[in-house]
Structure formats: structure tokens, C-alpha cells
Design a protein around this motif. Structure first.
Motif, PDB file in Angstrom:
ATOM      1  N   MET A 125       0.980  -1.222  -0.091  1.00 35.64           N
ATOM      2  CA  MET A 125       0.090  -0.044  -0.059  1.00 35.64           C
ATOM      3  C   MET A 125       0.925   1.380  -0.068  1.00 35.64           C
ATOM      4  SD  MET A 125      -2.825  -1.468   2.999  1.00 35.64           S
ATOM      5  CE  MET A 125      -1.457  -1.411   3.989  1.00 35.64           C
ATOM      6  N   THR A 214      -4.311   2.838   2.870  1.00 31.79           N
ATOM      7  CA  THR A 214      -5.284   2.042   3.678  1.00 31.79           C
ATOM      8  C   THR A 214      -5.996   3.435   4.524  1.00 31.79           C
ATOM      9  OG1 THR A 214      -5.813   0.497   5.443  1.00 31.79           O
ATOM     10  CG2 THR A 214      -3.510   1.956   5.481  1.00 31.79           C
ATOM     11  N   CYS A 225      -8.293   1.324   8.871  1.00 30.58           N
ATOM     12  CA  CYS A 225      -7.537   0.153   9.358  1.00 30.58           C
ATOM     13  C   CYS A 225      -7.587  -0.001  10.838  1.00 30.58           C
ATOM     14  CB  CYS A 225      -6.017   0.917   9.085  1.00 30.58           C
ATOM     15  SG  CYS A 225      -4.685  -0.211   9.175  1.00 30.58           S
ATOM     16  N   VAL A 226      -7.321  -1.420  10.851  1.00 33.46           N
ATOM     17  CA  VAL A 226      -7.540  -2.030  12.349  1.00 33.46           C
ATOM     18  C   VAL A 226      -6.123  -2.282  12.928  1.00 33.46           C
ATOM     19  CG1 VAL A 226      -9.784  -2.759  12.158  1.00 33.46           C
ATOM     20  CG2 VAL A 226      -7.965  -4.378  11.731  1.00 33.46           C
ATOM     21  N   TYR A 227      -5.059  -1.994  12.100  1.00 36.90           N
ATOM     22  CA  TYR A 227      -3.717  -2.399  12.607  1.00 36.90           C
ATOM     23  C   TYR A 227      -3.312  -3.566  12.832  1.00 36.90           C
ATOM     24  CZ  TYR A 227      -4.446   2.823  11.907  1.00 36.90           C
ATOM     25  OH  TYR A 227      -4.678   3.866  11.702  1.00 36.90           O
ATOM     26  N   ARG A 228      -3.943  -4.580  12.294  1.00 34.97           N
ATOM     27  CA  ARG A 228      -3.392  -6.157  12.503  1.00 34.97           C
ATOM     28  C   ARG A 228      -2.354  -6.426  11.741  1.00 34.97           C
ATOM     29  NH1 ARG A 228      -6.914  -9.803  11.415  1.00 34.97           N
ATOM     30  NH2 ARG A 228      -6.094 -11.352  12.768  1.00 34.97           N
ATOM     31  N   GLY A 229      -1.960  -5.511  10.604  1.00 29.34           N
ATOM     32  CA  GLY A 229      -0.646  -6.087   9.897  1.00 29.34           C
ATOM     33  C   GLY A 229      -0.639  -7.171   9.059  1.00 29.34           C
ATOM     34  N   PHE A 230      -1.882  -7.746   8.379  1.00 30.71           N
ATOM     35  CA  PHE A 230      -1.853  -8.672   7.505  1.00 30.71           C
ATOM     36  C   PHE A 230      -1.857  -8.064   6.261  1.00 30.71           C
ATOM     37  CE2 PHE A 230      -2.713 -11.276  11.357  1.00 30.71           C
ATOM     38  CZ  PHE A 230      -2.098 -12.534  10.862  1.00 30.71           C
ATOM     39  N   CYS A 231      -1.454  -6.877   5.845  1.00 36.87           N
ATOM     40  CA  CYS A 231      -1.556  -6.418   4.627  1.00 36.87           C
ATOM     41  C   CYS A 231      -1.130  -7.123   3.390  1.00 36.87           C
ATOM     42  CB  CYS A 231      -0.816  -5.035   4.788  1.00 36.87           C
ATOM     43  SG  CYS A 231      -1.345  -4.103   6.217  1.00 36.87           S
ATOM     44  N   CYS A 235      -6.029  -7.908   2.824  1.00 33.84           N
ATOM     45  CA  CYS A 235      -6.558  -7.264   3.822  1.00 33.84           C
ATOM     46  C   CYS A 235      -8.070  -7.831   4.063  1.00 33.84           C
ATOM     47  CB  CYS A 235      -6.366  -5.803   3.554  1.00 33.84           C
ATOM     48  SG  CYS A 235      -7.480  -4.626   4.813  1.00 33.84           S
ATOM     49  N   THR A 237     -10.406  -6.459   6.082  1.00 36.31           N
ATOM     50  CA  THR A 237     -11.582  -5.534   6.300  1.00 36.31           C
ATOM     51  C   THR A 237     -11.780  -4.624   5.244  1.00 36.31           C
ATOM     52  OG1 THR A 237      -9.845  -4.049   7.020  1.00 36.31           O
ATOM     53  CG2 THR A 237     -10.234  -5.410   8.630  1.00 36.31           C
ATOM     54  N   ALA A 239     -10.204  -2.155   4.343  1.00 35.38           N
ATOM     55  CA  ALA A 239      -9.438  -0.864   4.869  1.00 35.38           C
ATOM     56  C   ALA A 239      -8.592  -0.434   3.844  1.00 35.38           C
ATOM     57  CB  ALA A 239      -8.790  -0.900   6.288  1.00 35.38           C
ATOM     58  N   LYS A 240      -7.968  -1.414   3.288  1.00 39.26           N
ATOM     59  CA  LYS A 240      -6.868  -1.632   2.162  1.00 39.26           C
ATOM     60  C   LYS A 240      -7.592  -0.960   0.931  1.00 39.26           C
ATOM     61  CE  LYS A 240      -3.597  -4.487   0.900  1.00 39.26           C
ATOM     62  NZ  LYS A 240      -2.712  -5.633   0.384  1.00 39.26           N
ATOM     63  N   GLY A 351       0.085  -3.117  12.605  1.00 38.79           N
ATOM     64  CA  GLY A 351      -0.030  -1.995  11.801  1.00 38.79           C
ATOM     65  C   GLY A 351       0.394  -2.436  10.449  1.00 38.79           C
ATOM     66  N   PRO A 352       0.085  -1.599   9.410  1.00 39.75           N
ATOM     67  CA  PRO A 352       0.672  -1.903   8.011  1.00 39.75           C
ATOM     68  C   PRO A 352       2.168  -1.950   8.183  1.00 39.75           C
ATOM     69  CG  PRO A 352      -0.977  -0.199   7.940  1.00 39.75           C
ATOM     70  CD  PRO A 352      -0.778  -0.435   9.408  1.00 39.75           C
TER      71      PRO A 352
HETATM   72  S1  SF4 Z   1      -4.570  -5.758   6.738  1.00 46.33           S
HETATM   73 FE1  SF4 Z   1      -3.298  -3.875   6.987  1.00 46.33          FE
HETATM   74  S2  SF4 Z   1      -4.615  -2.193   5.981  1.00 46.33           S
HETATM   75 FE2  SF4 Z   1      -6.015  -4.099   6.400  1.00 46.33          FE
HETATM   76  S3  SF4 Z   1      -6.642  -3.278   8.318  1.00 46.33           S
HETATM   77 FE3  SF4 Z   1      -5.148  -4.882   8.708  1.00 46.33          FE
HETATM   78  S4  SF4 Z   1      -3.414  -3.400   9.110  1.00 46.33           S
HETATM   79 FE4  SF4 Z   1      -4.972  -2.169   8.029  1.00 46.33          FE
END
Ligand code: SF4
Ligand SMILES: Cc1cc2nc3c(=O)[nH]c(=O)nc-3n(C[C@H](O)[C@H](O)[C@H](O)COP(=O)(O)OP(=O)(O)OC[C@H]3O[C@@H](n4cnc5c(N)ncnc54)[C@H](O)[C@@H]3O)c2cc1C
Lengths: 552, 320
Positions: A125, A214, A225-231, A235, A237, A239-240, A351-352
Motif C-alpha cells: 500500500m 489504507t 484500518c484496524v492495524y492488525r498487520g496482515f496487509c 486485507c 477488512t 480498509a486497504k 499495523g501496516p
Molecule cells: S490488513 Fe493492513 S490495511 Fe488491512 S486493516 Fe489490517 S493493518 Fe490495516
């Protein structure tokens, strides 16, 4: 849900019967227009990634009839993206390719995707603009080649893409000419990003939060973004802001048809030498879609492969290849990193992955012993990726690997996106082996040149200095690694030295277009997707203009 | 979930409703106030204003209690001092409730002490948050203003304490002349204080709504109505007793601000719904989304502004 259900999209095509998957719902559908095979559509587009997906939306909205094809599946992120690095390999292009050269590329995870939405479905992203001078790097900076497009023109289109993707970026960008405000504000920095900030402050250079695709606040149907870091595994959610959930919904609304699990094997040319349509494999058999124009947007390996595979008596060296440059000048970004350990808890997976960046060495030309530039960013590899880095680069295994992984939550890292120079010897050609469709597979040869290596050395010295500046321990350099693909069908002003013109129209066949990362004449020291989308927007506008003037 | 057109329509609709509500309120209150003045005498005017200030102080304390509990919980109460605002604001809330019920004139040393303590905690909190920002890379950068310990948040505690402190001063005043606080006639000083509070709070809302990219057009309301209310209030204070229309308008916009503060919580609830998982995922989204208890601070301050009006009216009656 069983694992099979998570893979359902790979089994049979979903976009049919007048509907396509609704990416904003776990199981829903949206209406989709369909076109018959035997009537020519205005545009057949191969690939729905950053180039193809963007173009499909813009052309459909301009009133053209559009059918876009993608070899990959049409996923619904909300219900089908697992928080599982292994499982999400389903997004990567892992078809067989032969890699050679001094620095054979590792293809798949880090550089190519196979899904409706292309590689953007699992990209990181990072959304950066080229430095203006790079569009004339030969004339102004003394290396590479000039682009046939003016930087101000590109900056206009960067703006358009940033708005469409709702880029979250810093209020003030420290480098380059003043740019308009990003539509969304920067994200909160995680500890990994703050480490980059401290490293930069220790070295006395600027840093900023990274402009990212995002969301930092809700937008239409997408949450922040929920900041779970699976970008980079996809993603879940929305958000990306990928092509899958931005441009393609627009394309459908505009009346485009998108065919998933549809592998294009050959572009047909008629007796007049013009492209007449594409042969594609879907549902177990080959079909032919007639088209007035064909756009190839399969990214820098599949694009030249398709052009070469479409050779015919009239074009024995492949389509659009009178210059002999199709497949040549393949470029990557050097992607080396310095890693270290700190006392504070970092937990960089939050997070990202790249929340902070410095483009200092893209804009500063002092005391460089190399041409080009590089950006560097904070890092946040997920555990499996980090274990792989340890195994691949340091040969750790068994107890040694376990011990190293214990340090995961205290690790920091800085990684570059470094410019490499275009070289004709770096190329995509056809191998003798064939894939499951019976098509010759791509042979990809890649070697860094001396300049590339000097850039890497400079970067590694600088990044290690940065980590030392924040008192990191056990610093080590990851010297392997590349990201992104560019070149192989470069644009230019001269049919003898380029494959397409500034409008992405091939010099040889006037109804054949190439619109993806392949058209880059130089690579720049920034991630490419924003530039690819800007080029696609520009191409769509130019096509509209030409259509109005009857020049198509 | 919501297209931009829908959001625009929502913002316009809600603004209209808020205006109507404040107009109705204004109409309804008007005759009552005059009567109050004549039948109950001076002492009651003071008491009435003091009660309104208690209500304002309580609302602000409630905002701070809920907000600091949530935010500091999010920060894991890493530092013991992070409990302080929670404790003080709850005390201020309780004491304000008590004050509002208390029909006696004359000030109460306990209430006074709590309110002064609240001011002190708020000031210390501001200093602490500033110190925290100073330690971070980027110092006073946008990134830190957006995401580091919020500089503006502890000021709500200061304001709660100040409103309470003023209410105590009012209770102390029963004599037949215009009482003064900080050297100014009471109506004026309460008015200026309320205006400053409204401006500061609007500034904070502005910062955080800018962080949210004003993605919902309704996010412009709390950055425009409260400054307007503050401006009109200052103008009223400055203009003296003569300008009836100005007073009318000022009271109306204060009422708008008061209702808006409550509606704001509704908008924040909507914002929470638009986070991933919505209200089903309330455990996370109460933290991640816009702060539910923040907007009623505006209501608290608007009450203070209305109390100032009562006092100013009273001053006019007394003026020779
Ligand atoms: S996957 Fe990345 S962009 Fe998507 S919500 Fe999680 S941290 Fe945010
Ligand atoms: C892990 C990862 C992280 C990245 N991070 C960033 C980042 O942070 N910032 C950034 O700017 N860039 C990033 N990139 C790069 C970016 O995603 C790509 O540069 C960009 O998507 C390329 O666009 P494209 O249109 O050329 O190709 P793609 O987006 O790859 O799209 C090509 C599509 O064409 C399809 N296709 C190919 N051949 C055929 C065929 N014959 N028939 C049918 N379909 C076909 C493929 O399935 C694919 O979906 C990242 C890439 C990866 C892999």
C-alpha cells in the motif's frame, strides 16, 4: 467454514449469469453486464491489476464496452482472507517460471499476484510519487532514459489516483515540489516506525509517515484500518484500498464485464495486421473474444510472455516487437535491509508494515557514488516471513532458529526500495517448457549491474549507521532480495527504441495497447503502483480524446 | 455503508433539526426567566446561575471521566498518574451533582476544594501530555498532535473545575450589588470563561476532525457553531445591556451548541458503527472509533454561557 470453502473462488468462475461477487459483503453479489463473444467489444483488457483494473474502470465510465480478463480468482476479502500467512499464498502468481542470471529473481510472494485486482490485493500500500527529475533522468541526471511524459502531467494524474484511493498521508511531505493535501490524514506510527524516525534523527535526515493506500477514517463502505498487520497477505477488512475494492466496483457500475479465472493465452491478429481479439481459457476450454482494441496489462513478466506467445507468420518475433525490445530491460527494485535488536518491545507486526519512510536519498544527490536513488521504510514482517528471512539469509535452523525467533518482538529493521538501471540483458523470454495450458513458460534472467551494487552498498552502510544511532544490537544486513517488476515493454518517443508511445499504444499495431508496470523506462526509487495507476488514468483520458477526434 | 451523498444529506438534516430544537427551547424558556428574576429576588438569580454552572461542570467532568477511563485503559494505565484524572473527574462529577441539588446559598468548602483540585489535576495533565510529546520523534508535529497524548484533553478537566469554582463564588454573593470574579462583574467573567472554553474545545475538535479528514460533513458543525457561540457571547459581554437582538442570537447559538453536544455523541456512535465489525465489536471499536463521551463537553460549556446570560440580564436589572 472449511478450508475448501476458503478456496472455492479458485474452482469455478464466479462472475457470470449477470452478477459478480460483492467485495463489500461476505457472500453477496452485484450486477454485472455481460458481452457476447462474437461481437467485438471496444476493449479487451488482459489483467485487472493496477494497470488493467484502473483502465477498465476509466474506459467503462467513458462509455466504451469493456471486457477484462484475469487468470486469478475473485475473492471476497471479508469472508475469504484468513489471518494465515501460509493459506494466503493463494493470492500469489506461483505458476512455474525459469529464473536465471547472476541474481536470479525469487518470484511469487514478493512481486506478483494472481487475482482479480492483481498484485494490489496483497501489496503493502505504499503510494509514492516519482521524483519529477526521474521523468527526464537521462537529460537531467545523466543515467537511464527519459520518459515521454512530462512530470507535471503525471502529477496531475497522481492526484487523481490519490483521491480515488483515499491515500492517508502526511500533512506536509518533506521532499520534492509542494503537493496537494492527501485526502486522508497519516496513520498513527507504530514502534517500528518510531525506530525509523529516531534512526533518521540520529543521522540528521528527514523522515515522514508513509503515504498509504489504507484508510485512516471511514469512507463509503470501507472501515478504517484496524492495524492488525496482515496487509501483504490480503486485507480482510477492506480498509486497504486495492484495485479490487476501488476501481473494479467502479468498472462494474460503468458497465464493464470482468471474467475471473480466465487465462488469456494468445492475442489474435487479423489479415490487416491489427489485433482482432483474445483467446482465453475458462471453465476447462478455450474461447475467443472479439475486440476492436486489445490492452495487455499482465505485469512485467506475463505481458511480454503473452506478446511473445502471440507470434504469428506476420509477426514472427511476437507482437509489438519490431524494436526487439519486448521482454528486455526488465527492472526490479533492490530490497535490501538492515536488521537489529533493541531493548524496548517493538511488536512490529502491529499495523501496516511500512508506516514511516525516508526519501532522503531519492532527492539528495550529494556524495553519491552511484546513479539513481532509494527510499527506505520501517518494517513489520509477520512471523513466518521473518522465519523465512532467517533461514534464507542466515541459514539458521533448529534450535538456533527457535532462539532467534524468541527475539521477534524486539526486532527493528530498515529496508530499501532501490532504483536499478535498465539493462537489455535482463529479460523475459520464452522457455521450452510449457504450463498447464500448454503455453511456453517465461524464462526470466536478472543480474544487478555495478551501479546497482554500489547503490546497495551505500544504502547498507547508511542503514546500519541508522540502527547504530538508536543503539540497536546484533545488527545484520540482508543482502539478497528484490521487489516489484518493471520494464519489458518500455514507452518512449521513438519506435526503434521503445515498444509503446506515451499513450501506451504500441508502435507496431495501432489497436494493441500495453498498460501496466511493463511500460516503465526507468524504475525510480519508489514503489510503482501509484505510477502505474496514474499512467492508466492518463491513457484512458488520451483514448477518450482520440476517440472524440476519430483517431482510434 | 454510507455514501458521501447520504452523509451530506444527514448533516444538512441534523443541522436543521438542531436549529429547530434550539429555537423551541429558546421560546419555551423566555417568559420563565423574567418571572424568576422578580419573584425570587437576587439571591435566587445567583443560585440559579450557580446550579447551571454545576450542571456544566458535571457534564464536563462526566466527559473527562469516561474519556480518560477509556483512553488510559487503552494505554494500559502504564503510569500510576494515569488514574488521577479518573479519580478527580469522578469527584467533580459527584460534587457537581450534589451542588446542583443543594438549595442553600453560601459556598461549601468541600466543593470548593474538589473544584480547585480538579483545576490543578487538569493543569498537571496538560503539562504531562506536553512532556510526553516532547519525548517523541517529531516533537510538536502533526503526527504527535494527532496521536500522542492529546494536549487539549486535560483542559476539559480545568474547565470543569473552573465552572465549579465560579459556581461557588456565585453562591457566596448575596449582597445587593453586582458581584465580581477576577475583577470583572460576574456575568462578564463567566461569559468570557465560557467563550474561551468553547473556543479551546472547538480547536480540539477541529484537530481531531482534521485527523478524520472531515470524512462526514457533519464534522464541520462542532468546529463552526461553538466558535460562533463564543464570538457572540464575547460580543454580548462587550456590548453592554443595550443590544437585545444580539443577546437573543447569542442565547440561541449557545442552545444550538448545547443540543449539538448531545447529538455529537450520536454521530460518534455512528462513527463507531462504521469501524470494522461496528457495534458488534464494541470492545475494540469504543477505543478505535471517535470518543463517545467527548461531544457533551460542548453542552457543559454552552450551559456556562447560558448561565452568563442569566447573570448579565441580572446585571442589567441592577444597572442604574
Ligand atoms: S490488513 Fe493492513 S490495511 Fe488491512 S486493516 Fe489490517 S493493518 Fe490495516
Ligand atoms: C507483496 C507485494 C507488496 C507490494 N507492495 C507495494 C507497495 O507497497 N506499493 C506499491 O506501489 N507497489 C507495491 N507492490 C507492487 C504492485 O502491487 C505492483 O507493481 C502492481 O500491482 C503491478 O500492477 P500491474 O497492473 O502491472 O500488474 P498486477 O497488479 O500484478 O496485475 C496483473 C494481473 O494480470 C493477470 N494476468 C497476467 N497475465 C494474464 C493472462 N495471460 N491472462 C489473464 N490474466 C493475466 C494476473 O493474474 C494479475 O492479476 C507490491 C507487490 C507485492 C507482490
Amino acid at each position: 467454514m472449511s478450508a475448501e470453502l476458503y478456496l472455492e473462488a479458485l474452482e469455478t468462475p464466479r462472475a457470470r449469469g449477470g452478477r459478480a461477487p460483492d467485495v463489500f459483503s461476505p457472500t453477496g453479489w452485484v450486477p454485472m453486464r455481460e458481452y457476447p463473444l462474437d461481437e467485438p467489444v471496444d476493449f479487451a483488457i488482459v489483467g485487472t491489476g493496477a494497470g488493467g483494473g484502473t483502465l477498465a474502470a476509466k474506459l467503462a465510465e467513458a462509455g466504451f464496452s469493456v471486457v477484462a480478463f484475469d487468470a486469478g480468482a475473485w475473492w471476497r476479502p471479508l469472508s475469504e482472507f484468513a489471518s494465515d500467512e501460509e493459506h494466503q499464498q493463494k493470492l500469489f502468481w506461483t505458476d512455474e517460471r525459469v529464473c536465471s542470471g547472476d541474481n536470479p529473481l525469487v518470484l511469487g510472494t514478493n512481486n506478483s499476484g494472481k487475482a482479480v485486482g492483481g498484485s494490489t490485493v496483497h501489496y503493502a500500500m505504499v503510494s509514492l510519487r516519482f521524483r519529477p527529475e526521474w521523468f527526464r533522468s537521462r537529460s537531467l541526471l545523466g543515467y537511464g532514459v527519459d520518459w515521454p511524459i512530462d512530470w507535471q502531467d503525471m502529477w496531475h494524474y497522481y492526484r487523481e489516483v490519490e483521491q480515488v484511493l483515499g491515500i492517508s498521508g502526511p500533512v506536509r511531505y518533506p521532499w520534492g515540489p509542494k503537493r496537494p493535501r492527501y485526502p486522508y490524514r497519516q496513520h498513527e506510527l507504530n514502534a517500528s516506525a518510531l525506530a525509523l524516525a529516531r534512526a533518521c534523527e540520529a543521522q540528521g535526515i528527514d523522515w515522514t509517515s508513509t503515504p498509504l493506500a489504507t484508510l485512516s477514517a471511514p469512507r463509503d463502505q470501507a472501515p478504517p484500518c484496524v492495524y492488525r498487520g496482515f496487509c501483504v497477505t490480503g486485507c480482510s477488512t477492506n480498509a486497504k484500498q486495492s484495485v479490487l475494492n476501488t476501481w473494479l466496483p467502479r468498472a462494474l457500475k460503468g458497465g464493464a464485464e470482468v471474467r475471473d479465472l480466465a487465462m488469456v493465452g494468445r492475442i489474435e491478429t487479423g489479415p490487416d495486421g491489427l489485433a482482432s481479439g483474445v483467446h482465453y481459457h475458462r471453465d476447462g476450454s478455450w474461447h475467443f473474444q472479439r475486440a476492436r482494441h486489445v490492452v495487455v496489462a499482465g505485469y512485467a513478466i506475463e505481458t511480454p510472455r503473452l506478446l511473445l506467445n502471440s507470434a504469428c507468420p506476420r509477426y514472427p518475433d511476437g507482437l509489438a516487437n519490431s524494436s526487439g525490445l519486448v521482454g528486455k530491460n526488465l527492472m526490479v527494485h533492490s530490497n535490501q535491509a538492515a536488521w537489529g535488536l533493541v531493548d524496548d518491545e517493538i511488536r512490529w507486526y502491529k499495523g501496516p508494515p511500512s508506516l514511516a519512510i525516508s526519501e532522503h536519498w531519492n532527492y539528495c544527490d550529494d556524495n553519491k557514488d552511484f546513479f539513481g536513488g532509494y527510499a527506505f521504510m520501517s518494517q513489520g514482517p509477520l512471523p513466518a516471513a521473518w522465519a523465512e528471512t532467517q533461514v534464507g539469509n542466515r541459514g539458521l535452523w533448529g534450535q538456533a532458529l527457535v532462539d532467534e525467533m524468541e527475539k521477534y518482538n524486539h526486532q527493528v529493521g530498515l529496508k530499501i526500495v532501490g532504483e536499478t538501471l535498465p539493462q537489455e540483458r535482463n529479460r523475459v523470454s520464452l522457455a521450452d517448457e510449457r504450463d498447464a495450458y500448454g503455453l511456453p513458460i517465461a524464462r526470466v534472467s536478472y543480474s544487478f549491474c555495478d551501479n546497482d551494487l554500489r547503490l546497495i552498498n551505500h544504502a547498507m552502510r547508511f542503514l546500519r549507521g541508522g540502527l547504530e544511532g538508536i543503539d540497536a544490537r546484533e545488527i545484520w544486513s540482508e543482502t539478497e532480495g528484490t521487489a516489484h517488476l518493471m520494464g519489458t515493454a518500455r514507452m518512449g518517443d521513438d519506435p526503434r527504441t521503445s515498444v509503446v508511445n506515451a499513450d501506451c499504444r504500441s508502435w507496431d499495431i495501432r489497436n494493441l495497447w500495453i498498460c501496466d508496470g511493463s511500460v516503465f523506462p526507468t524504475s525510480g526509487g519508489v514503489n510503482p503502483s501509484l505510477t502505474i495507476q496514474a499512467i492508466a488514468c492518463r491513457t484512458a483520458d488520451r483514448i477518450g480524446d482520440m476517440a472524440r477526434r476519430g483517431e482510434l | 455503508m454510507f455514501s458521501r451523498t447520504q452523509l451530506r444529506a444527514l448533516a444538512a438534516g441534523v443541522t436543521t433539526l438542531l436549529s429547530l430544537a434550539s429555537l423551541l427551547w429558546q421560546r419555551h424558556e423566555r417568559p420563565g426567566r423574567g418571572r424568576l428574576l422578580h419573584t425570587h429576588g437576587r439571591e435566587h438569580v445567583m443560585l440559579d446561575a450557580a446550579h447551571t454552572l454545576n450542571r456544566g461542570a458535571g457534564l464536563l467532568a462526566f466527559s473527562v471521566a469516561a474519556d480518560s477511563a477509556m483512553e488510559h485503559y487503552r494505554g494500559d494505565f502504564q503510569n500510576r498518574a494515569m488514574y488521577t484524572p479518573l479519580v478527580t473527574s469522578v469527584l467533580s462529577l459527584v460534587i457537581s451533582g450534589q451542588g446542583q441539588q443543594d438549595p442553600r446559598a453560601g459556598n461549601n468548602p468541600l466543593r470548593n476544594a474538589v473544584y480547585v483540585g480538579t483545576i490543578g489535576t487538569g493543569l498537571a495533565g496538560t503539562a504531562f501530555h506536553l512532556y510526553n510529546i516532547g519525548k517523541r520523534p517529531g516533537r510538536l508535529s502533526w503526527s504527535n498532535l494527532f496521536y500522542a497524548a492529546p494536549v487539549g484533553a486535560p483542559s476539559a478537566l480545568v474547565l470543569s473545575g473552573v465552572l465549579g469554582y465560579f459556581s461557588e463564588r456565585l453562591r457566596g454573593e448575596t449582597q445587593d450589588f453586582i458581584p465580581r470574579i477576577f475583577g470583572l462583574p460576574v456575568g462578564q467573567s463567566v461569559g468570557l470563561m465560557a467563550a474561551a472554553g468553547l473556543l479551546g474545545t472547538a480547536l480540539e475538535a477541529g484537530l481531531l476532525h482534521f485527523r478524520g479528514a472531515f470524512q462526514n460533513p457533519a464534522m464541520y458543525i462542532p468546529v463552526s457553531a461553538p466558535p460562533l457561540a463564543a464570538g457572540l457571547l464575547v460580543a454580548t459581554v462587550a456590548a453592554g445591556p443595550a443590544y437585545g437582538r444580539l443577546r437573543w442570537l447569542s442565547r440561541l447559538v449557545l442552545r444550538f451548541t448545547a443540543v449539538m453536544g448531545l447529538a455529537g455523541a450520536g454521530f460518534h456512535a455512528l462513527g463507531i458503527a462504521r469501524n470494522h465489525g461496528g457495534w458488534r465489536n464494541w470492545r475494540q471499536n469504543l477505543q478505535a472509533g471517535p470518543p463517545l463521551p467527548a461531544p457533551p463537553s460542548f453542552t457543559g460549556l454552552a450551559f456556562a454561557g447560558l448561565a452568563a446570560h442569566t447573570l448579565l440580564e441580572d446585571g442589567r436589572e441592577l444597572a442604574p
